[in-house]
Scaffold this motif. Sequence first.
Motif, short mmCIF file in Angstrom:
data_model
loop_
_atom_site.label_atom_id
_atom_site.label_comp_id
_atom_site.label_asym_id
_atom_site.label_seq_id
_atom_site.Cartn_x
_atom_site.Cartn_y
_atom_site.Cartn_z
N THR A 14 -47.46 7.12 -16.30
CA THR A 14 -47.07 5.58 -16.04
C THR A 14 -47.36 5.45 -14.54
O THR A 14 -47.01 6.10 -13.74
N ALA A 15 -48.32 4.57 -14.25
CA ALA A 15 -48.43 4.03 -12.92
C ALA A 15 -47.26 3.66 -12.27
O ALA A 15 -46.36 3.12 -12.86
N GLN A 70 -51.00 5.28 -17.17
CA GLN A 70 -51.48 6.01 -15.90
C GLN A 70 -52.83 6.35 -16.69
O GLN A 70 -52.73 7.45 -17.44
#
Length: 521
Positions: free
Chosen positions: A415-416, A422
Amino acid sequence: MITPAELARLLEIPEPTDEQARVIEAPMAPMAVVAGAGSGKSETMAARVVWLVANGFVRPERVLGLTFTRKAAAELGARVRRRLDTLREVLPADELERLGGESLFDGEPMVSTYHSYAARLFGDHALREALEPTMRLISPAVAWQICSRVVDAYNGPMDRIDWSPDTVTKAVMELSGDLSEHLRTADDVRGVGARLDEMFAALRKPLKAQRDVLAKQAVREQLMPLIEAYGRAKSVKEIVDHGDQMALAARIAHRHPEVGMIERSRFSVVLLDEYQDTSQAQLVLLRSLFASGHPVTAVGDPCQSIYGWRGASAGNLLRFASDFPVQPSIGGRRPVPAPVVQLSRSFRNGERILDAAARIQEELRADTEAVPVLVPGAGRDGRGRVECALFDTVEEEADRIAARIAALLTADQDTAPDGAPQVEPLRFSDVAVLARKRSQFPLLRRALEARAIPVEVVGLGGLLTVPEVQDVVATMRVMHDPSAGASLARLLTGPRWRLGPRDLVALGWRAARWPRNRRGT
């Protein structure tokens, strides 16, 4: 007619939102667009030009677009040109014939900066004010040289000012520019001083803040003879600076209605970008030329006003409806104000970022309903992350920022940081650090480089933080002014000469005695 959605499909670009479509297909009449950060205002402006051309309302060369920077002007012009070229290729032959053939797309919209447009207007119509059209625009460096000579030659009273000559020169240039941007003169400043004296004379015991106002006004009034002398020096040399150019163009447009008739006949549609940053001189110029119901679209955001220090006013955008009415006052009838629409969907930030921004903007929205509450674009609900921290020193702050960036770049996550999936690892170029002032750049740079994070400082101010560049600047300053002690000390203590404190003291003592030795005393 081709709708904005159909036009987007022809050009193979994302379809506009309902708000954007309303702006794109608006009637040929004045309109203000309050566009929040990241709401796609540049895209909407380009789409409006293409839509007007595609539906036969206007030819490209009869469109005028004004913005503040050459980069923004070039980007907007290039975007419109690409769309028009694509549209010429994809439109059916019968549709092209109906619009007037391929020649319709040959023209180029005029997209320039506000100052470039004022320069062109001044060159075309300077003779109407008995001015030479060939008056040369000088650079800030040349303006500094002329103003510095005026300051050095001045022998009037300066008891209110204890600044160095360079500081006085800077103050004269800044105040001269402010007067030009506000279309004011030195006599206007003196008139304000007279009114302040009357007001304070009626006070029994002025407060310190009130006395400070009088003291600042006294300093301004002592600078007025220098500003007038600076103006005379430019007049004798037949040169103008940027502030003069805009003020003279505004004066020409205001005093000569025929200039507005010429410009309105030349441009059928006018687009004004970043209108919240226009100054009083720019407002007078634009209103004198295009305020008679001409199709003018002004785009801006009061929350992004950044040029208040040089006379800009976000209130210009909020007053656009009355400054550029759809129908002016005729025969005693009240004018019809221009409509004000909003672009409130942000495609740049996630929901949490926008929520934080909305809290900061609450006071501004309390003053006017024109400022929109931004909502996230598709797929940005629940995204974004806001962190806040307080530190005892600026060094701790820079170290924390560097550590945070290093952790983001080395983390192996699906996950960004903003909550989005991501897709690929973060790169150095994905991270940006914004600072309030240039003095923070060196600390941030050293902290990042200490963690082997490559840094690119954007802008000339960033370049001046590089030690090698600072040495070059110091050398030039000493060559120009041998008394520039700070720059001379940097060179003498640097890697070339490596003089220590004792050597500097001895050198200073020797330099102080040198003129007397030359006279043989």
